[in-house]
Structure formats: C-alpha cells, structure tokens
Design an enzyme around this catalytic site. Sequence first.
Site, PDB file in Angstrom:
ATOM      1  N   CYS A  18      -2.919  -8.991  -0.907  1.00 20.91           N
ATOM      2  CA  CYS A  18      -3.519  -9.252  -2.221  1.00 20.91           C
ATOM      3  C   CYS A  18      -3.114  -8.196  -3.243  1.00 20.91           C
ATOM      4  O   CYS A  18      -3.585  -8.201  -4.370  1.00 20.91           O
ATOM      5  CB  CYS A  18      -5.039  -9.356  -2.128  1.00 20.91           C
ATOM      6  SG  CYS A  18      -5.816  -7.828  -1.611  1.00 20.91           S
TER       7      CYS A  18
ATOM      8  N   GLU B 207      -5.527  -0.793   3.223  1.00 22.40           N
ATOM      9  CA  GLU B 207      -4.869  -0.161   2.075  1.00 22.40           C
ATOM     10  C   GLU B 207      -4.760   1.348   2.221  1.00 22.40           C
ATOM     11  O   GLU B 207      -4.321   2.035   1.307  1.00 22.40           O
ATOM     12  CB  GLU B 207      -5.556  -0.551   0.767  1.00 22.40           C
ATOM     13  CG  GLU B 207      -7.040  -0.400   0.734  1.00 22.40           C
ATOM     14  CD  GLU B 207      -7.661  -0.928  -0.572  1.00 22.40           C
ATOM     15  OE1 GLU B 207      -6.924  -1.274  -1.506  1.00 22.40           O
ATOM     16  OE2 GLU B 207      -8.893  -0.966  -0.645  1.00 22.40           O
TER      17      GLU B 207
ATOM     18  N   ASP C 122      -2.540   0.176  -3.087  1.00 23.24           N
ATOM     19  CA  ASP C 122      -3.019   1.445  -2.554  1.00 23.24           C
ATOM     20  C   ASP C 122      -2.247   1.860  -1.314  1.00 23.24           C
ATOM     21  O   ASP C 122      -2.018   3.050  -1.099  1.00 23.24           O
ATOM     22  CB  ASP C 122      -4.521   1.362  -2.246  1.00 23.24           C
ATOM     23  CG  ASP C 122      -5.327   1.553  -3.511  1.00 23.24           C
ATOM     24  OD1 ASP C 122      -5.003   2.482  -4.274  1.00 23.24           O
ATOM     25  OD2 ASP C 122      -6.262   0.770  -3.765  1.00 23.24           O
TER      26      ASP C 122
ATOM     27  N   HIS D   3      -4.536  -0.182 -12.813  1.00 23.13           N
ATOM     28  CA  HIS D   3      -5.373  -1.360 -13.056  1.00 23.13           C
ATOM     29  C   HIS D   3      -5.217  -1.897 -14.465  1.00 23.13           C
ATOM     30  O   HIS D   3      -5.411  -3.075 -14.721  1.00 23.13           O
ATOM     31  CB  HIS D   3      -6.819  -1.072 -12.679  1.00 23.13           C
ATOM     32  CG  HIS D   3      -6.980  -1.087 -11.197  1.00 23.13           C
ATOM     33  ND1 HIS D   3      -6.829   0.035 -10.434  1.00 23.13           N
ATOM     34  CD2 HIS D   3      -7.171  -2.127 -10.345  1.00 23.13           C
ATOM     35  CE1 HIS D   3      -6.947  -0.297  -9.162  1.00 23.13           C
ATOM     36  NE2 HIS D   3      -7.170  -1.591  -9.078  1.00 23.13           N
TER      37      HIS D   3
HETATM   38  C1  PEP Z   1      -4.501  -3.010  -3.671  1.00 23.29           C
HETATM   39  O1  PEP Z   1      -4.752  -1.807  -3.529  1.00 23.29           O
HETATM   40  O2  PEP Z   1      -3.387  -3.498  -3.408  1.00 23.29           O
HETATM   41  C2  PEP Z   1      -5.535  -3.929  -4.170  1.00 23.29           C
HETATM   42  C3  PEP Z   1      -5.355  -5.227  -4.181  1.00 23.29           C
HETATM   43  O3  PEP Z   1      -6.660  -3.378  -4.672  1.00 23.29           O
HETATM   44  P1  PEP Z   1      -6.730  -2.675  -6.097  1.00 23.29           P
HETATM   45  O4  PEP Z   1      -5.419  -2.908  -6.792  1.00 23.29           O
HETATM   46  O5  PEP Z   1      -7.871  -3.264  -6.830  1.00 23.29           O
HETATM   47  O6  PEP Z   1      -6.937  -1.241  -5.743  1.00 23.29           O
HETATM   48 MG    MG Z   2      -6.793  -1.156  -3.611  1.00 24.24          MG
END
Ligand code: PEP
Ligand code: MG
Length: 589
Positions: free
Chosen positions: A527, A456, A480, A212
């Site tokens: 996403c 995910e 994920d 992140h």
């Molecule tokens: C993902 O896991 O691709 C996602 C968009 O969520 P995050 O990156 O916030 O875990």
């Molecule tokens: Mg995620």
Amino acid sequence: MSFSVHGIAVSSGVAIGRAVLVASSRMDVAHYFVESEQIVEEITRLRRARDAVVAEIVKVQQSLQDLTDKEGHVELSALLDVHLMMLQDEQLTDGVKHWIVERRYNAEWALTSQLEVVARQFDEMEDPYLRERKADLEQVVERMLRVMRGVASPVAQPPAPGRRSQQDLLLDDTVDVPLVLVAHDLSPADMLQFKQSVFAGFVTDVGGKTSHTAIVARSMDIPAVVGARSASHIVMQDDWVIIDGDAGVLIVDPSPIILAEYGFKQRQSEVERQRLSRLRNTPAVTLDGQKVELLANIERPADGASALSVGAVGVGLFRSEFLFMGRQGNLPDEEEQYQAYVAAVLGMQGLPVTIRTVDAGADKPLDRSSRGGDDHLNPALGLRAIRWSLAEPAMFLSQLRAILRAAAHGPVHLLVPMLAHVSEIRQTLSFIDRARGQLNARGQAYGPVKVGAMIEVPAAALMVDVFLRYFDFLSIGTNDLIQYTLAIDRVDESVAHLYDPMHPAVLELMARTIAAGHAHGKTVSVCGELAGDVGMTRLLLGLGLRSFSMHPSQILAVKQQVLRADTTKLRVLAQAALQDEEPGRVMAS
Ligand code: PEP
Ligand code: MG
C-alpha cells in the site's frame, strides 16, 4: 524573463496557471476560498481585527505615557507609531481586499499573501533601516492573525467546490485563470484542506517523493513538484508558471513557444486519461490468467467516490490520521470517527474498506497541543503510529470501538501501522479484545474485522513468520520500509536521490514478506507509493504480489500494466533481479 527551477517530480501531468504563494507555516493560517456572499463578512472580519490591534497598540502607548520613566520608552512609542501607520497603510489594506474580492481568499490567507507582496518591497529597499521595518510589518500581521484566531470565523468550513477543470476555471468570472500553489512547505493537513480547492498544481521548496504532502498531492491527481529548494522565494505572487509534474520542473514566466508546447502536452495527457478510462470495468487479470486486486488508498471518507469511479475493488488503506490533524487538540471522539468510518464503508457500496489505526507523528504531526510538542529530536524514529496509540489507551480504545462499530455496516479490515515487536502485537490484539468487551458491556452492535499488520519496519519483514501467526493479512508500507531500510528521511529532499525501491535490500525484504504470505495462505498487499508506480508493476507481479493499493488516480495505469503482464515470465525475471547487485538493470532488460 523566463527561468526554470528543478525539483522532484511527485505527481505527473502539466499545470499552467498563476502562482499563488502561501505564507510560510510559521504563520500557521487556514487557507480556503470563500463564496461571493461571504466576501463582505471576510472584509469585516479583517477590519475588526485591524481595529482591535489598533486599540491594543493605543492602549500600550497610553500605559507608556503613564510611566514615570518616559525616557526609556520614547523609542518603543515611536516603534508603535510605525506599527499604527502600517495598519492604516493603504497598500496593505487595499492589497488584502484585492485577494479577498478578486481571488476569494479567506481573510487570513489574503492578509499573509499581501504581507509577502509588501515584504518583498521592503527586502529590495537600499536603506537598511527601512529594510528592517519588514519585521515590524510581520509583527503587525501576526497580531491581526492572532486576533482573528480568537474571533470565531463566520465561515466554519471552507466551501467544497470540488476539482474543477481548467475550462471551468476559465469560465468562472472570479477565479478566471487556473491557480498554482507555491509554498516553502505545506503540512499534510494543509494539503487536505487544499484538496477541496481549485488548485491546478503544487510546488514546494522542501519534501521528498514519499512525504505525506507529496502523497496527498498525488491523491488529488494534480501535477506537483516538491524539493524545488528556493521556488517560494523566486516566484512572485501572480507570476505565470508551468508545472511539469513528470520532469519535476517549474517554469516561471514561460515564453509563448514554451506555453504552446506545454499546452500540447496537457492535451495529450487528457487524451491518454480518456483512453485509460475505458479500462474501468475490465477485470485486472494478467495474460496468464492471474487475478490481481487493485485497491484504493484514501484520506477521507469522501475519497471513496473517486475510488469507485476508476473501478477499485475496495479500499486497501484509509489513512485515518487525516481525521485527527489540525484540530488544535480536539481529537475526534468515538462518535465522530464512527460516523466517518461508516461513511467510508457505505460509500464503497459493499466493497471492503481497510481502516488503518491512526499513524500520527513524523511528517504527519497532529498539532502541538495534542501531542505535547512535535519537537522530538528524531520524529521518524519516535513516538509515531502504533507506538503513540499504545501510549494513549483511551484514544486508541475509542478508535478501535469506532472501527468495530463501523464494521456492522459492511466489510471492514483493521490495519495496524509500524509494528516491530511481539510485545506490541500482543498489546494491540489485547486492545482490540478490550474494545470488543467494552462494546459488549454497552450492548452496542459491532461487526467482524480481519486484522492486518503493516510491514514497514525492516524488523517486521525479518520476522514476518511471527507476524503471520498473529494476523489475517499483511500490507507492505514501502514508503517507510524504504525509509527505514536505507536510513533516508522520506521528507528530506537532500537525501531524496538515495530513495531506491530497487535497492537489493529493499527487494529482499519485500520478496520474503510476499513469499511468507503465500506460504501461510494469507494475503499480502503493498500500500506504499510503489504500488501505484507503473515502473514497478512488473517487478511486484514477478515477486508474486497480487494485491496493490494506491491512489485512485494510478489504478487504471497500473491495470494497463497488469493486462499486458505474463507472470510466468516475470517470475523468472524477478528471481534474476533478486540475485543481482543492480536489480533495476535486470528489470530494464
Ligand atoms: C507506507 O509507509 O508505505 C505507508 C503506506 O504508510 P504511510 O505512507 O502513511 O506512512
Ligand atoms: Mg508508513
């Protein structure tokens, strides 16, 4: 002497500037810039903290003198003398003032920056006794930080100068050169704070492409390299550095020739950026007439502005957990969340906003006090995302009420992260009903929401038909999905080379999710970071994807790919890739 450090490229572009080393997260301090009129207050805060620590130490020394067994305490008293000396030492105090006055760092940041400078000098000392005094210095600084934490800061919020161009920085007489942040590690919450700052680039020792911290760096659209192992140890405060965010390289103390070369590269990417900006209002339609939805991922309501500026047709992922981070246990209540969601909705001027319920945990810890400790053995597999929400009904209901109320102000979709079990789906939907019931009982207005699930976890992709029975839309979280399918920790740079979006198993899970969505006539988006990876656009289009959500900074480059694509050809290519043991090879052909 010039040298380079290699890491993982996470956000493209070139940054040239002076290194700013931030202290390790052990010290856990806020980093922000203060306005010139706040400089005196920051120095006063620092002096007060120093005086308080001096008083503390003197008090301890006095109590030692009162003791009958003086023998055993002579050594301790001598040590406290060393601490007192350090507190009065000009190198520490003058150095800290320098960071506040010249760089406008807040007092805590200035203190930890100077600690690093002095600590290095201790490290280089030959005498082992003197070398060990570094620990004393750290203790003294920690004491001051503790005092400062207890004293309310006169600067409640960091100023938000916004992103400034290098020219602006050069014209600014206080921050006269671009600054490049170098750290061992940065939490996503730290990164969010830096989002309001003037850094031209980031480098961290640890982290993977989809950690992140990397994601927030990308959202800031500034060059970044993570997993640069020892960068924070070998780069010195104020060194000249270049970040090559495409090659994943940090160049320290570059020669004039290298500087000139990178200066040229920087200008070229600016030209490319200008060229892409012309596509802002061009509809995203492929050569064969397929409409593609390009949405934005945001972390804060204010990010909606950059989404609109690149022509996003909505927000496909608002990571609401960023509202919850770094709050020392004071989670945002319903009202505060409601205000934030309404701001996001109004900011998008009638375009849909997809708010994801809180996805805390794993590499997005809130903080210790609010999670009862983040020292779980395996946080990525632990109580994160929907699991945590279901375990905290009051918190979850207040978030759901806030989202439903915000939906009265414009189109809102509600997205649920990390579901894997039917029981979780049912519980989640019943929580949403309960939240509506509570609002009815209060007589409070709320709006309709489409409810979607993130796909995910491989289990979710494998039972996608069940998901489609319950949800209005799906969004594939490839970050994920890849982590859990390939069993690689997304924040661990030592397994980053195994991160492979083209792995046949990953493709198979994505393909079946997209196909099932089509079969049920329901939208499926991606996403995760793959949506903004121009190297993946053709494959995703070929798999049938028509909705992409990514950081605003990627939207125009992906749009360019869409405009050049012919999905009839790409469908054939994607099918061939799905049959191959090396899909990447097929796509490259
Ligand atoms: C993902 O896991 O691709 C996602 C968009 O969520 P995050 O990156 O916030 O875990
Ligand atoms: Mg995620």
